[in-house]
Design a protein around this motif. Sequence first.
Motif, PDB file in Angstrom:
ATOM      1  N   GLY A 133       0.787  -1.233   0.000  1.00 35.71           N
ATOM      2  CA  GLY A 133       0.000   0.000   0.000  1.00 35.71           C
ATOM      3  C   GLY A 133       0.810   1.269   0.000  1.00 35.71           C
ATOM      4  N   LYS A 134       2.105   1.155  -0.380  1.00 38.08           N
ATOM      5  CA  LYS A 134       2.945   2.350  -0.390  1.00 38.08           C
ATOM      6  C   LYS A 134       3.167   2.922  -1.792  1.00 38.08           C
ATOM      7  CE  LYS A 134       5.529   1.126   3.798  1.00 38.08           C
ATOM      8  NZ  LYS A 134       6.867   0.912   4.388  1.00 38.08           N
ATOM      9  N   SER A 135       2.802   2.177  -2.792  1.00 36.21           N
ATOM     10  CA  SER A 135       2.991   2.655  -4.165  1.00 36.21           C
ATOM     11  C   SER A 135       1.740   2.348  -4.974  1.00 36.21           C
ATOM     12  CB  SER A 135       4.225   2.007  -4.803  1.00 36.21           C
ATOM     13  OG  SER A 135       4.063   0.606  -4.879  1.00 36.21           O
ATOM     14  N   VAL A 136       1.566   3.108  -6.058  1.00 36.16           N
ATOM     15  CA  VAL A 136       0.412   2.934  -6.907  1.00 36.16           C
ATOM     16  C   VAL A 136       0.818   3.272  -8.347  1.00 36.16           C
ATOM     17  CG1 VAL A 136      -0.401   5.293  -6.547  1.00 36.16           C
ATOM     18  CG2 VAL A 136      -2.018   3.541  -7.273  1.00 36.16           C
ATOM     19  N   GLU A 137       0.229   2.535  -9.283  1.00 38.19           N
ATOM     20  CA  GLU A 137       0.497   2.773 -10.695  1.00 38.19           C
ATOM     21  C   GLU A 137      -0.827   3.043 -11.400  1.00 38.19           C
ATOM     22  OE1 GLU A 137       2.393   0.520 -14.625  1.00 38.19           O
ATOM     23  OE2 GLU A 137       2.405  -0.461 -12.652  1.00 38.19           O
ATOM     24  N   ILE A 138      -0.817   4.110 -12.240  1.00 39.22           N
ATOM     25  CA  ILE A 138      -2.038   4.530 -12.941  1.00 39.22           C
ATOM     26  C   ILE A 138      -1.734   4.599 -14.438  1.00 39.22           C
ATOM     27  CG2 ILE A 138      -3.794   6.325 -13.169  1.00 39.22           C
ATOM     28  CD1 ILE A 138      -3.211   7.196 -10.357  1.00 39.22           C
ATOM     29  N   ARG A 139      -2.598   3.960 -15.210  1.00 45.41           N
ATOM     30  CA  ARG A 139      -2.494   4.026 -16.672  1.00 45.41           C
ATOM     31  C   ARG A 139      -3.635   4.894 -17.201  1.00 45.41           C
ATOM     32  NH1 ARG A 139      -1.396  -1.452 -15.741  1.00 45.41           N
ATOM     33  NH2 ARG A 139      -3.554  -2.005 -16.250  1.00 45.41           N
ATOM     34  N   LEU A 140      -3.265   5.920 -17.910  1.00 43.50           N
ATOM     35  CA  LEU A 140      -4.227   6.899 -18.420  1.00 43.50           C
ATOM     36  C   LEU A 140      -4.212   6.926 -19.951  1.00 43.50           C
ATOM     37  CD1 LEU A 140      -3.456   9.949 -16.064  1.00 43.50           C
ATOM     38  CD2 LEU A 140      -5.292   8.268 -15.824  1.00 43.50           C
ATOM     39  N   PRO A 141      -5.326   7.325 -20.547  1.00 39.21           N
ATOM     40  CA  PRO A 141      -5.319   7.519 -22.010  1.00 39.21           C
ATOM     41  C   PRO A 141      -4.453   8.721 -22.375  1.00 39.21           C
ATOM     42  CG  PRO A 141      -7.395   8.246 -21.080  1.00 39.21           C
ATOM     43  CD  PRO A 141      -6.650   7.580 -19.965  1.00 39.21           C
ATOM     44  N   ALA A 142      -3.927   8.685 -23.547  1.00 39.99           N
ATOM     45  CA  ALA A 142      -3.047   9.769 -23.992  1.00 39.99           C
ATOM     46  C   ALA A 142      -3.828  11.073 -24.092  1.00 39.99           C
ATOM     47  CB  ALA A 142      -2.428   9.409 -25.334  1.00 39.99           C
ATOM     48  N   PRO A 143      -3.186  12.192 -23.809  1.00 40.23           N
ATOM     49  CA  PRO A 143      -3.873  13.487 -23.918  1.00 40.23           C
ATOM     50  C   PRO A 143      -4.340  13.745 -25.348  1.00 40.23           C
ATOM     51  CG  PRO A 143      -1.857  13.707 -22.660  1.00 40.23           C
ATOM     52  CD  PRO A 143      -1.823  12.349 -23.270  1.00 40.23           C
ATOM     53  N   GLN A 144      -5.421  14.485 -25.464  1.00 41.31           N
ATOM     54  CA  GLN A 144      -5.996  14.843 -26.763  1.00 41.31           C
ATOM     55  C   GLN A 144      -6.096  16.358 -26.886  1.00 41.31           C
ATOM     56  OE1 GLN A 144      -9.617  12.597 -27.691  1.00 41.31           O
ATOM     57  NE2 GLN A 144      -9.164  11.214 -25.992  1.00 41.31           N
ATOM     58  N   LEU A 145      -6.202  16.781 -28.117  1.00 39.25           N
ATOM     59  CA  LEU A 145      -6.395  18.206 -28.387  1.00 39.25           C
ATOM     60  C   LEU A 145      -7.868  18.494 -28.603  1.00 39.25           C
ATOM     61  CD1 LEU A 145      -3.433  18.991 -30.816  1.00 39.25           C
ATOM     62  CD2 LEU A 145      -3.579  19.451 -28.364  1.00 39.25           C
ATOM     63  N   GLY A 146      -8.348  19.536 -27.967  1.00 39.78           N
ATOM     64  CA  GLY A 146      -9.732  19.938 -28.150  1.00 39.78           C
ATOM     65  C   GLY A 146      -9.916  20.712 -29.451  1.00 39.78           C
ATOM     66  N   LYS A 147     -11.130  21.125 -29.693  1.00 37.60           N
ATOM     67  CA  LYS A 147     -11.447  21.876 -30.896  1.00 37.60           C
ATOM     68  C   LYS A 147     -10.902  23.297 -30.786  1.00 37.60           C
ATOM     69  CE  LYS A 147     -15.349  23.250 -33.804  1.00 37.60           C
ATOM     70  NZ  LYS A 147     -16.832  23.265 -33.955  1.00 37.60           N
ATOM     71  N   THR A 148     -10.420  23.786 -31.895  1.00 36.65           N
ATOM     72  CA  THR A 148      -9.881  25.152 -31.926  1.00 36.65           C
ATOM     73  C   THR A 148     -10.985  26.163 -31.661  1.00 36.65           C
ATOM     74  OG1 THR A 148      -8.174  24.498 -33.498  1.00 36.65           O
ATOM     75  CG2 THR A 148      -8.660  26.847 -33.320  1.00 36.65           C
ATOM     76  N   ASN A 149     -10.719  27.039 -30.729  1.00 35.85           N
ATOM     77  CA  ASN A 149     -11.679  28.084 -30.369  1.00 35.85           C
ATOM     78  C   ASN A 149     -11.181  29.411 -30.927  1.00 35.85           C
ATOM     79  OD1 ASN A 149     -13.708  29.604 -29.197  1.00 35.85           O
ATOM     80  ND2 ASN A 149     -12.728  29.672 -27.187  1.00 35.85           N
ATOM     81  N   LEU A 150     -11.807  29.888 -32.006  1.00 31.84           N
ATOM     82  CA  LEU A 150     -11.409  31.149 -32.631  1.00 31.84           C
ATOM     83  C   LEU A 150     -12.030  32.312 -31.865  1.00 31.84           C
ATOM     84  CD1 LEU A 150      -9.814  32.246 -35.092  1.00 31.84           C
ATOM     85  CD2 LEU A 150     -11.972  32.298 -36.336  1.00 31.84           C
ATOM     86  N   ASP A 151     -11.187  33.173 -31.351  1.00 31.24           N
ATOM     87  CA  ASP A 151     -11.635  34.324 -30.570  1.00 31.24           C
ATOM     88  C   ASP A 151     -11.938  35.475 -31.525  1.00 31.24           C
ATOM     89  OD1 ASP A 151     -12.190  36.261 -28.740  1.00 31.24           O
ATOM     90  OD2 ASP A 151     -10.351  36.012 -27.570  1.00 31.24           O
ATOM     91  N   LEU A 152     -13.224  35.734 -31.746  1.00 31.62           N
ATOM     92  CA  LEU A 152     -13.623  36.777 -32.692  1.00 31.62           C
ATOM     93  C   LEU A 152     -13.361  38.179 -32.149  1.00 31.62           C
ATOM     94  CD1 LEU A 152     -16.965  35.303 -34.085  1.00 31.62           C
ATOM     95  CD2 LEU A 152     -14.662  35.150 -35.048  1.00 31.62           C
ATOM     96  N   GLU A 153     -13.262  38.337 -30.853  1.00 33.16           N
ATOM     97  CA  GLU A 153     -12.975  39.655 -30.288  1.00 33.16           C
ATOM     98  C   GLU A 153     -11.537  40.081 -30.571  1.00 33.16           C
ATOM     99  OE1 GLU A 153     -13.924  39.746 -26.190  1.00 33.16           O
ATOM    100  OE2 GLU A 153     -16.101  39.560 -26.488  1.00 33.16           O
ATOM    101  N   LYS A 154     -10.629  39.107 -30.667  1.00 32.94           N
ATOM    102  CA  LYS A 154      -9.225  39.416 -30.942  1.00 32.94           C
ATOM    103  C   LYS A 154      -8.860  39.206 -32.407  1.00 32.94           C
ATOM    104  CE  LYS A 154      -7.777  38.149 -26.265  1.00 32.94           C
ATOM    105  NZ  LYS A 154      -6.888  37.280 -25.442  1.00 32.94           N
TER     106      LYS A 154
END
Length: 254
Positions: free
Chosen positions: A157-178
């Motif tokens: 109970g002193k160590s733990v291993e976690i397997r996660l899915p690879a990070p993903q990129l979200g949808k591009t958010n175009l800032d119309l104000e800028k």
Amino acid sequence: MARDGDINEPTREFPGYPTGEELKARTDVAPEPAPGAPTPAGGPARGLLGVLGAAALAVVVLLGVQATGILPDFRNPFAKEQTDRSQPPLLKSIQDLSRYVAAEGNFQVVVDLQNDRRNVPDWLLNQRTLFVGAGSVEAYVDFAKISEGAVVESADGKSVEIRLPAPQLGKTNLDLEKSYVFAEERGLLNRIGELVDGDPNRQQQVYQLAEERITTAARDSGLTQRAEENTRKMLEGLLRSLGYEKVTVTYTAP
């Protein structure tokens, strides 16, 4: 011969001269203008000055009364007005998200798009737009995709291993104000066509190109690697606070 008693009397041919008292009496009475004589110039001028003075006094009085707040404010009858006839927002759907946003990249791209025809002069048929687009892209880890058995705890109970899915990129958010159109060129036929049949989605192609360029730049920027590091640090700090001495975080292939 005239008599001695008539020496001091005026003759008929030579009437007597007026005395000083008679001259003074005549100056006190204003002479009457002769029939048909022009009217003195000072009369109308004095009347006009009097009218202008009265008008100026009336304006000053009105401004003073308005300053006191007794009268309502004078409004411009041709003032610009804005009317909002938008409909209330309609809720389409709700989604439960279990994403951990670990990094975000802010990008800026310049899109130079030109649509013309061969062998046709630009002044006649041409449309060129120089657009500066600003947008952001998020890199996240979807915890909802963690499979069963992804968390393995050691026997002590002193160590733990976690397997996660690879990070993903979200949808591009175009800032119309800028984002903004820096320059635009249009030919004569293009301008006439807009007057006859205007296209409200004329800039849609430019927006799509800006989003595609930003998405490509986000893939090559190392944003997913930054998300892996940030997620690993977050989980290590959280699990060590729960008593684990060793925390191992690995990512599965996308």
